[in-house]
Design an enzyme around this catalytic site. Sequence first.
Site, PDB file in Angstrom:
ATOM      1  N   THR A   1      94.480 107.198  87.716  1.00  0.00           N
ATOM      2  CA  THR A   1      93.989 106.814  86.393  1.00  0.00           C
ATOM      3  C   THR A   1      92.501 106.539  86.469  1.00  0.00           C
ATOM      4  O   THR A   1      91.969 106.155  87.511  1.00  0.00           O
ATOM      5  CB  THR A   1      94.685 105.533  85.893  1.00  0.00           C
ATOM      6  OG1 THR A   1      94.385 104.454  86.799  1.00  0.00           O
ATOM      7  CG2 THR A   1      96.191 105.696  85.807  1.00  0.00           C
TER       8      THR A   1
ATOM      9  N   LYS B   1      90.966  60.419 113.852  1.00  0.00           N
ATOM     10  CA  LYS B   1      92.114  60.554 114.748  1.00  0.00           C
ATOM     11  C   LYS B   1      93.363  60.349 113.909  1.00  0.00           C
ATOM     12  O   LYS B   1      93.508  59.333 113.232  1.00  0.00           O
ATOM     13  CB  LYS B   1      92.028  59.508 115.869  1.00  0.00           C
ATOM     14  CG  LYS B   1      92.994  59.746 117.015  1.00  0.00           C
ATOM     15  CD  LYS B   1      92.586  60.972 117.834  1.00  0.00           C
ATOM     16  CE  LYS B   1      93.370  61.065 119.140  1.00  0.00           C
ATOM     17  NZ  LYS B   1      92.985  60.025 120.100  1.00  0.00           N
ATOM     18  N   HIS B   2      94.260  61.316 113.938  1.00  0.00           N
ATOM     19  CA  HIS B   2      95.506  61.244 113.163  1.00  0.00           C
ATOM     20  C   HIS B   2      95.242  60.934 111.688  1.00  0.00           C
ATOM     21  O   HIS B   2      95.877  60.072 111.095  1.00  0.00           O
ATOM     22  CB  HIS B   2      96.458  60.221 113.781  1.00  0.00           C
ATOM     23  CG  HIS B   2      96.868  60.554 115.185  1.00  0.00           C
ATOM     24  ND1 HIS B   2      97.416  61.764 115.535  1.00  0.00           N
ATOM     25  CD2 HIS B   2      96.771  59.839 116.338  1.00  0.00           C
ATOM     26  CE1 HIS B   2      97.659  61.780 116.844  1.00  0.00           C
ATOM     27  NE2 HIS B   2      97.271  60.627 117.348  1.00  0.00           N
TER      28      HIS B   2
ATOM     29  N   GLY C   1      89.633  62.770 122.110  1.00  0.00           N
ATOM     30  CA  GLY C   1      90.541  63.770 121.549  1.00  0.00           C
ATOM     31  C   GLY C   1      90.521  63.814 120.035  1.00  0.00           C
ATOM     32  O   GLY C   1      91.459  64.330 119.415  1.00  0.00           O
TER      33      GLY C   1
ATOM     34  N   ASN D   1      97.947  50.435 103.912  1.00  0.00           N
ATOM     35  CA  ASN D   1      96.930  49.511 103.434  1.00  0.00           C
ATOM     36  C   ASN D   1      95.669  49.648 104.289  1.00  0.00           C
ATOM     37  O   ASN D   1      95.749  49.667 105.501  1.00  0.00           O
ATOM     38  CB  ASN D   1      97.436  48.074 103.511  1.00  0.00           C
ATOM     39  CG  ASN D   1      98.464  47.759 102.439  1.00  0.00           C
ATOM     40  OD1 ASN D   1      98.268  48.086 101.277  1.00  0.00           O
ATOM     41  ND2 ASN D   1      99.565  47.105 102.836  1.00  0.00           N
TER      42      ASN D   1
ATOM     43  N   HIS E   1      98.234  57.511 100.649  1.00  0.00           N
ATOM     44  CA  HIS E   1      99.504  57.453 101.389  1.00  0.00           C
ATOM     45  C   HIS E   1      99.752  58.723 102.187  1.00  0.00           C
ATOM     46  O   HIS E   1      99.120  59.731 101.959  1.00  0.00           O
ATOM     47  CB  HIS E   1     100.657  57.233 100.409  1.00  0.00           C
ATOM     48  CG  HIS E   1     100.632  55.871  99.796  1.00  0.00           C
ATOM     49  ND1 HIS E   1     100.379  55.664  98.458  1.00  0.00           N
ATOM     50  CD2 HIS E   1     100.791  54.652 100.331  1.00  0.00           C
ATOM     51  CE1 HIS E   1     100.419  54.364  98.196  1.00  0.00           C
ATOM     52  NE2 HIS E   1     100.659  53.733  99.321  1.00  0.00           N
TER      53      HIS E   1
END
Length: 530
Positions: free
Chosen positions: A38, A281-282, A311, A424, A530
């Site tokens: 087309t 970290k985390h 780390g 918290n 959270h």
Amino acid sequence: MSIDLVPVRRALLSVSDKTGLIEFAQALAARGVELLSTGGTAAALRGAGLTVTDVSEITAFPEMMDGRVKTLHPMVHGGLLALRDNPDHQQAMKAHGIDAIDLLVVNLYPFEATVAAGADYATCIENIDIGGPAMIRAAAKNHGFVNVVVDVEDYAGLLAELEVNEGTTSLLYRKQLALTAYARTAAYDAAVSGWMADALGEAEPRRRAISGTLAQTLRYGENPHQSAAFYSDGSTRPGVATAEQFQGKALSYNNINDTDAAFELVAEFDPAAGPAVAIIKHANPCGVARGESLTDAYQRAFNCDQTSAFGGIVALNDTLDADTAREITKIFTEVVIAPDVTDEAREIFAAKKNLRLLTTGGLPDVTAPGRVWRQVAGGYLVQDKDNGHIDIGDLKVVTERAPSESELADLLFAWKVAKHVKSNAIVYARDGATVGVGAGQMSRVDSTRIAARKAQDMAETLGLATSPAEGAVVASDAFFPFPDGLLTAAGAGATAVIQPGGSMRDADVIAAANEAGLAMVFTGMRHFRH
């Protein structure tokens, strides 16, 4: 009923993105495949010397209405949908002169790119493809006999399949193409519906759709027994999804999550106001600081919690230089992400083969609107991105003593960090650097104690006579429900507090602050994470 190997004799090509089109079509023609096309695609193919039949020739209708109507015709859809082993279908094809289409190659009008470019409403509407998705869905439904290709990156795979199977494709391969095709039309419709919701100001439309494109198959998820993958939503927002990786092995699930958290945090600090570094970290900051230089900022962030920094992920708000690279490589670091990097810094990092280095070309706009999705059992939670921002003029002094100028600067700094700490959240800060972070505790007073304890631990590590929490300020992501958390901070040596306010016991907390000689300001905004 489907059959396994199906020959490809006739193909319809109609593409917006013409990358690789000519070479692909030439390979098909070399196999004796008849080409239908087309508009602009047909013109491009003819320009390359290929023989092409216009769809308008087989439909006996010209393209009309500015190209809105060209493939929506039984001569096209009958060729895509007819079951080759169904006598009734075969009879209908013969009666109406419909020839089978064995391969459909379509990529859609660039709707997403048009929206991203900031086009007006009418232009976006004109870039909603109708005929393309209709053909794709038809071909994908009839994958027992028809191949459908919607991505340029699948051209080579199809040619390889035809080579291996001597001009035919297998049923499994056609099923895989159909899967990709349906995912593409679903993503396209999701983009259109999402754009329309935004255009109409519908924050909570009746139906929401999300989509993504596979960016990386991950070795595993949060844990080795969990499979995982990383999908891109096509956003151009600077960050881990758009970054260039210079070295190191592939990012893991946790690397991606933590790197995103680190870069979003450090983006809170405008490089025009000075260097800043965040160590994560985390998904929680273990050190954040401003400094006279990036090296200074890194060292100050590192000195908040040297143990946790090992780390970790390091994010910088400006170009990574050699001096800072040398400091970072003194300990094991998983990922470093920055807007840019100097050649000398890259050379220093090259000696650390396991360190991943990412650059993004800029910082994300932390004030820009966006939506955040989270899956729960049976559904999704969707909310606005937390782009809440507090300036000095938004603060309400609620104690007898107002904070000093230096305390105000640290309060605002700590507040920006607390926004990125799991609730918290409690953050102690002094002189533009965190000195203690308490994250993710069920009790706010426990977060306050942990942050104070971390400050004391670093005092011992650094050989300081007193805890760096003495003379620091404290940020709390939500209100103190009782005076105990506030008094714990005061006991650790804090002199000023920033918190949202809004507790039923605000008066008690303010009275405790006055008695302890603290300055305290309310923001009227909380930052649960959270």
